[in-house]
Design an enzyme around this catalytic site. Structure first.
Site, PDB file in Angstrom:
ATOM      1  N   HIS A  34      21.945  36.355  47.839  1.00 12.33           N
ATOM      2  CA  HIS A  34      21.047  37.377  47.323  1.00 12.33           C
ATOM      3  C   HIS A  34      20.474  36.849  46.018  1.00 12.33           C
ATOM      4  O   HIS A  34      21.195  36.699  45.023  1.00 12.33           O
ATOM      5  CB  HIS A  34      21.789  38.697  47.114  1.00 12.33           C
ATOM      6  CG  HIS A  34      22.362  39.256  48.378  1.00 12.33           C
ATOM      7  ND1 HIS A  34      23.558  39.941  48.428  1.00 12.33           N
ATOM      8  CD2 HIS A  34      21.899  39.225  49.653  1.00 12.33           C
ATOM      9  CE1 HIS A  34      23.806  40.319  49.663  1.00 12.33           C
ATOM     10  NE2 HIS A  34      22.819  39.881  50.431  1.00 12.33           N
ATOM     11  N   GLU A  62      23.524  35.732  43.544  1.00  9.21           N
ATOM     12  CA  GLU A  62      24.831  36.002  44.122  1.00  9.21           C
ATOM     13  C   GLU A  62      24.978  35.292  45.461  1.00  9.21           C
ATOM     14  O   GLU A  62      24.266  35.593  46.415  1.00  9.21           O
ATOM     15  CB  GLU A  62      25.027  37.512  44.327  1.00  9.21           C
ATOM     16  CG  GLU A  62      24.935  38.325  43.050  1.00  9.21           C
ATOM     17  CD  GLU A  62      25.173  39.810  43.282  1.00  9.21           C
ATOM     18  OE1 GLU A  62      25.566  40.170  44.412  1.00  9.21           O
ATOM     19  OE2 GLU A  62      24.955  40.601  42.353  1.00  9.21           O
ATOM     20  N   TYR A  90      34.700  42.119  55.124  1.00  3.51           N
ATOM     21  CA  TYR A  90      34.163  42.614  53.847  1.00  3.51           C
ATOM     22  C   TYR A  90      33.739  44.066  54.005  1.00  3.51           C
ATOM     23  O   TYR A  90      33.035  44.425  54.949  1.00  3.51           O
ATOM     24  CB  TYR A  90      32.997  41.743  53.401  1.00  3.51           C
ATOM     25  CG  TYR A  90      32.413  42.152  52.074  1.00  3.51           C
ATOM     26  CD1 TYR A  90      33.220  42.247  50.942  1.00  3.51           C
ATOM     27  CD2 TYR A  90      31.055  42.454  51.947  1.00  3.51           C
ATOM     28  CE1 TYR A  90      32.691  42.621  49.721  1.00  3.51           C
ATOM     29  CE2 TYR A  90      30.522  42.828  50.729  1.00  3.51           C
ATOM     30  CZ  TYR A  90      31.345  42.914  49.620  1.00  3.51           C
ATOM     31  OH  TYR A  90      30.822  43.292  48.402  1.00  3.51           O
ATOM     32  N   HIS A 111      20.165  44.515  47.422  1.00  3.38           N
ATOM     33  CA  HIS A 111      21.236  44.331  48.399  1.00  3.38           C
ATOM     34  C   HIS A 111      22.233  45.468  48.239  1.00  3.38           C
ATOM     35  O   HIS A 111      22.171  46.231  47.280  1.00  3.38           O
ATOM     36  CB  HIS A 111      21.927  42.971  48.218  1.00  3.38           C
ATOM     37  CG  HIS A 111      22.402  42.715  46.824  1.00  3.38           C
ATOM     38  ND1 HIS A 111      21.574  42.252  45.831  1.00  3.38           N
ATOM     39  CD2 HIS A 111      23.617  42.873  46.238  1.00  3.38           C
ATOM     40  CE1 HIS A 111      22.241  42.130  44.691  1.00  3.38           C
ATOM     41  NE2 HIS A 111      23.486  42.512  44.911  1.00  3.38           N
TER      42      HIS A 111
END
Length: 426
Positions: free
Chosen positions: A352, A328, A337, A358
């Site tokens: 990630h 990702e 975010y 995560h």
């Protein structure tokens, strides 16, 4: 931008069989055939194939271009000393740690291994491409501007792409970019597959990114000689090569076909979300996918996290903690975010890797765990996105050595998380 005599126009539809001719030359498209003995206006017929000739019709991609001179009219290609965009996978040791770049993000270039793969580039520029163009022999570019407008001239016509829009320049298409000040953004490059709309399954016939909202440029040409030389740059096997010619390559008077560049405004995305309980998987936010040969597994997906309503009851509403068999890469176009409001900045990025844990930082977890659950707007004024891939990614040696923006303390955003376990209380 100065005086502009043309008006930007577009045709609607994803993967359609489009037909376009510059209005200055009506009737430039041949009637009833692709390559007549003599084309109207003395043009040359040239086919651009984006798939093998024998691909099934749903995946067969090609367009016919009718141009003043064919694209074969150039001097030999020579390596560009300053340019290569793909690095040796073995140059860096594997690193499963969570990685994040503070804005402005470092020039990260994770690479998918092999012909079926991806690369991710972060671009910064303040100078337009004057008398030069680029085409990608290796794959398709999905361009996500984060700051500044891009006026992109292609063989098919012109597109203006602004932040909160994306565009796709497919393999082999020549393009040139004009910018209007400091400009930056992200590029997802995919090898061996083209982007398509995800299947909707039980969602039904409508939803997510609707085909009608994708825009294709209309034909536009210039019959321009360049005595000082026009540079055509080819990205080939990860390296850049340049060839000279004495005319503009944007000399296509008319074209037809289904293999085109296109753009899309992210605000057009029809969001699907949970209306009862639990946080839905992020696949419901997929805009475009490049499928692998394994059903249900993508080489890469382009996923967004747009403004939406959050109404789930008895639910931890931010993204859940996660370990994933996919890689990702996340970026932020604007706003904050929800899972990491402080450390993740517009223009920044995080990576990630496969199976690396995560999720929300400590502050987000504490707030969301205690929040009064009422209908609320989520991500208002924000547009985050994710490039997800079934392939392993790595930051290149060049990216690691030349960047001073990697956040060495990224892992610390989870350190304040504490145990709330109480065996005597459910």
């Amino acid at each position: 931008m100065g005086s502009v005599w043309f008006i930007l126009q577009y045709m609607s539809g994803f993967g359609n069989e489009h037909v376009s001719e510059d209005p200055r030359c009506p009737g430039a498209l041949p009637e009833g055939q692709n390559n007549p003995q003599v084309c109207p206006y003395g043009l040359y017929a040239e086919q651009l194939s984006g798939s093998a000739f024998t691909c099934p019709r749903p995946t067969n991609k090609r367009s016919w271009l009718y141009r003043i001179l064919p694209s074969v009219c150039h001097k030999p290609f020579k390596p560009l000393e300053e340019g290569h965009l793909t690095h040796n996978w073995d140059e860096v040791e594997p690193d499963p740690n969570q990685e994040r770049g503070l804005a402005p993000a470092p020039l990260l270039t994770p690479n998918g291994l092999g012909r079926n793969g991806i690369a991710v580039h972060i671009f910064l520029c303040n100078t337009s491409m004057i008398n030069r163009c680029l085409y990608n022999s290796d794959g398709d570019f999905l361009i996500v501007p984060q700051q500044g407008k891009l006026l992109i001239t292609t063989e098919f016509g012109k597109m203006l792409v602004e932040p909160n829009e994306i565009c796709v320049i497919q393999q082999g298409m020549r393009f040139s970019v004009e910018v209007f000040g400091e400009t930056r953004g992200y590029i997802l490059e995919v090898y061996g597959a083209h982007f398509e709309l995800p299947d909707l399954g039980p969602i039904g016939a409508n939803g997510l990114a609707n085909p009608r909202d994708f825009l294709v440029p209309v034909a536009w040409y210039e019959d321009r000689q360049v005595p000082g030389g026009y540079t055509v740059i080819s990205k080939y096997q990860g390296k850049l090569f340049a060839a000279q010619q004495d005319f503009s390559p944007f000399n296509v008077v008319a074209w037809h076909g289904n293999y085109t560049p296109y753009k899309y405004h992210l605000e057009k995305f029809m969001v699907i979300n949970s209306v009862a309980f639990d946080h839905a998987d992020p696949s419901i936010f997929t805009v475009l996918t490049a499928k692998s040969t394994r059903p249900g597994v993508a080489v890469t997906d382009f996923v967004i996290f747009p403004p939406r309503w959050g109404v789930a009851n008895n639910t931890f509403r931010p993204p859940y903690y996660h370990r994933n068999c996919m890689s990702e890469f996340m970026g932020l176009i604007k706003g904050h975010y929800e899972a990491k409001e402080e450390g993740f900045q517009p223009g920044g990025a995080s990576l990630h890797s496969m199976m690396t844990p995560h999720g929300p930082d400590a502050d987000c977890f504490e707030k969301a765990s205690k929040a009064k659950l009422e209908p609320e707007r989520v991500a208002e004024g924000t547009m985050a996105f994710m490039f997800e891939s079934s392939l392993s990614l790595a930051v290149t040696k060049w990216g690691l050595q030349t960047s001073n923006h990697l956040d060495k303390n990224y892992y610390k955003c989870w350190e304040p998380l504490k145990s709330h376990f109480n065996p005597n209380c459910k």
